[in-house]
Design a protein around this motif. Structure first.
Motif, PDB file in Angstrom:
ATOM      1  N   CYS A  10       1.038  -1.402   0.263  1.00 43.44           N
ATOM      2  CA  CYS A  10      -0.136  -0.030   0.222  1.00 43.44           C
ATOM      3  C   CYS A  10       0.724   1.828  -0.194  1.00 43.44           C
ATOM      4  O   CYS A  10       2.052   1.411   0.557  1.00 43.44           O
ATOM      5  CB  CYS A  10      -0.828   0.197   0.989  1.00 43.44           C
ATOM      6  SG  CYS A  10      -2.018   1.843   1.562  1.00 43.44           S
TER       7      CYS A  10
ATOM      8  N   ALA B 120       0.071   3.967   0.555  1.00 41.87           N
ATOM      9  CA  ALA B 120       0.110   5.079   2.213  1.00 41.87           C
ATOM     10  C   ALA B 120       0.560   4.064   3.250  1.00 41.87           C
ATOM     11  O   ALA B 120       0.156   5.290   4.646  1.00 41.87           O
ATOM     12  CB  ALA B 120      -1.505   5.436   2.610  1.00 41.87           C
TER      13      ALA B 120
ATOM     14  N   CYS C 142      -0.407   1.764   5.124  1.00 38.64           N
ATOM     15  CA  CYS C 142      -0.987   1.944   6.011  1.00 38.64           C
ATOM     16  C   CYS C 142      -0.233   0.597   6.868  1.00 38.64           C
ATOM     17  O   CYS C 142      -1.426  -0.035   7.976  1.00 38.64           O
ATOM     18  CB  CYS C 142      -2.482   1.956   6.084  1.00 38.64           C
ATOM     19  SG  CYS C 142      -3.038   0.350   4.872  1.00 38.64           S
TER      20      CYS C 142
ATOM     21  N   CYS D  52      -6.514  -1.074  -1.987  1.00 38.19           N
ATOM     22  CA  CYS D  52      -5.822  -0.617  -0.775  1.00 38.19           C
ATOM     23  C   CYS D  52      -7.789  -1.397   0.944  1.00 38.19           C
ATOM     24  O   CYS D  52      -8.272  -0.370   0.467  1.00 38.19           O
ATOM     25  CB  CYS D  52      -5.216  -0.121  -0.110  1.00 38.19           C
ATOM     26  SG  CYS D  52      -4.754  -0.896   2.147  1.00 38.19           S
TER      27      CYS D  52
ATOM     28  N   CYS E 135      -7.005   0.308   4.069  1.00 36.42           N
ATOM     29  CA  CYS E 135      -7.002   2.333   4.244  1.00 36.42           C
ATOM     30  C   CYS E 135      -8.026   2.379   2.996  1.00 36.42           C
ATOM     31  O   CYS E 135      -9.078   3.847   3.239  1.00 36.42           O
ATOM     32  CB  CYS E 135      -5.934   2.535   5.078  1.00 36.42           C
ATOM     33  SG  CYS E 135      -4.957   2.746   2.861  1.00 36.42           S
TER      34      CYS E 135
HETATM   35 ZN   LIG Z   1      -3.591   0.486   2.754  1.00 38.64          ZN
END
Ligand SMILES: [Zn+2]
Length: 61
Positions: free
Chosen positions: A19, A21, A23, A47, A50
């Motif tokens: 991911c 991000a 996360c 994802c 998130c």
């Molecule tokens: Zn994520």
């Protein structure tokens, strides 16, 4: 053309299973998108941890 596949899980541990991000979730899904002329395929990732989604370009046919 358009979305060629339904959402499918990306195999755990694959390089695509990351991911952007950061996360920490490894639950990533992908589906294929094909251009209207059929000459180009992109991959739409999302994802499940998130909700982040992103695109990766596939090879030109
Ligand atoms: Zn994520």
């Amino acid at each position: 053309m358009g979305y060629e596949t339904d959402w499918t899980d990306v195999e755990k541990g694959s390089p695509d299973c990351d991911c952007p991000a950061k996360c920490g979730s490894a639950d990533i899904e992908v589906r294929e998108w094909e251009s209207s002329d059929g000459g180009h395929t992109d991959y739409h990732y999302r994802c499940k941890g998130c909700g982040k989604d992103w695109w990766a370009e596939g090879a030109d046919a």
